[in-house]
Scaffold this motif. Structure first.
Motif: not given
Length: 319
Positions: A226-232, A217-224
């Motif tokens: 967070d994933l970027d921080k871990f090079a995912i 849902g609306n957590h999608f941008d924040n998830l992206k």
């Protein structure tokens, strides 16, 4: 259903960190169990309370398999099924990683894992049967992980939590199968299990389950972020979507992939603090030791330990 907790282990101890027989009918089960009454009665022993659920699950095909497999796993560790279950204020499977080493030799480490299933004592009997089957699936099948291992990465942790063997999708599928066998027809049709039910196959579908559990849902941008921080990259978790999230971790109050990120960071914060303490013990040992072959080995062990610590913990510990 916000029934299952996030079955990501909470670590304590040294590291304080779920030909077929015909399905039983509702009438068959309710000869001994009333679905609408509380499953936990203080007047009965904890084992008696659990035994009633066990006998109820044994009357249906999926439940019988769940109990048999969980009993087998407990026996492999020298326990009965009733040794590895307990009454709780929420339903969860708690896996404890115990790390042992002597202060005199911090380089030599031994690990042990133990799991226990807690079942919410406030549930009605039907919900307790579903939660119990769900948590026993986690207990039986989920592979333990070692957060001290350099191969413990966020991407793998999310995948293991959501879609891995014994993860949330597997446990929910078992829960839905149990519900379908306990309440075929209207009871099943009115549940969220319809979201993972494949009409063509005539059964619950892991593929549909994965699609549902990756909706954030609306957590999608924040998830992206967070994933970027871990090079995912997005391609490494392609199922994640901004569609409305139905399945929420009761441990974090967040969709499961988002909750998995929070739990991973929480675990690694504590792992790295523990490793700092271990490095301090190793420094103290080297400082006390006279020059010798053994002290040279200790120095080499310390360097390897520190390099491993830096590679895993740079983003988790204060500079």
């Amino acid at each position: 259903m916000k029934r299952s907790s996030l079955i990501i282990p909470v670590f304590i101890a040294m590291l304080s960190f779920g030909g077929q027989a015909p399905a039983a009918t509702k009438f068959d089960i309710e000869e001994t169990l009333n679905f609408t009454e509380a499953w936990y009665k203080p007047g009965r022993s904890d084992e008696d309370n659990f035994r009633r659920l066990v006998e109820g699950l044994k009357k249906i095909s999926t439940g019988k398999k769940v109990i048999a497999k969980a009993t087998e796993k407990a026996a492999q560790q020298g326990f009965t099924l009733f040794d590895v279950v307990a009454i709780g204020d929420g339903s969860l499977t708690d896996t404890t990683l115990i790390r042992r080493f002597a202060a005199s030799n911090p380089a030599a480490v031994m690990y042990e894992t133990r799991s226990k299933v807690y079942l919410n004592k406030h549930l009605k009997t039907l919900d307790a049967l579903l939660d119990f089957a769900h948590e026993l699936t986690h207990y039986t099948y989920r592979e333990p992980f070692n957060p001290y291992d350099s191969r413990f990465h966020l991407k793998d942790f999310i995948k293991s939590t959501v879609e891995g063997r014994g993860g949330e999708v597997d446990a929910y599928m078992v829960e839905c199968k149990v519900l379908q066998e306990l309440l075929p027809g209207v009871g099943f049709a009115r549940s969220n299990c319809q979201k993972v039910y494949d009409q063509k196959l005539g059964s619950v579908s892991k593929e549909l389950g994965i699609q549902e559990f990756y909706k954030v849902g609306n957590h999608f941008d924040n998830l992206k972020k967070d994933l970027d921080k871990f090079a995912i990259t997005a391609g490494e978790l392609p199922q994640a979507s901004n569609s409305e999230a139905l399945f929420i971790s009761s441990a974090w109050g967040l969709p499961y992939p988002v909750a998995a990120v929070k739990e991973y960071v929480n675990i690694m914060d504590r792992v790295c603090k523990n490793d700092q303490n271990r490095i301090t013990l190793m420094q103290d040992k080297i400082g006390r030791a006279p020059a010798s072959v053994d002290s040279n080995k200790d120095t080499q062990d310390f360097r390897l330990m520190f390099e491993d610590f830096k590679s895993r913990c740079d983003r988790f510990v204060s500079k």
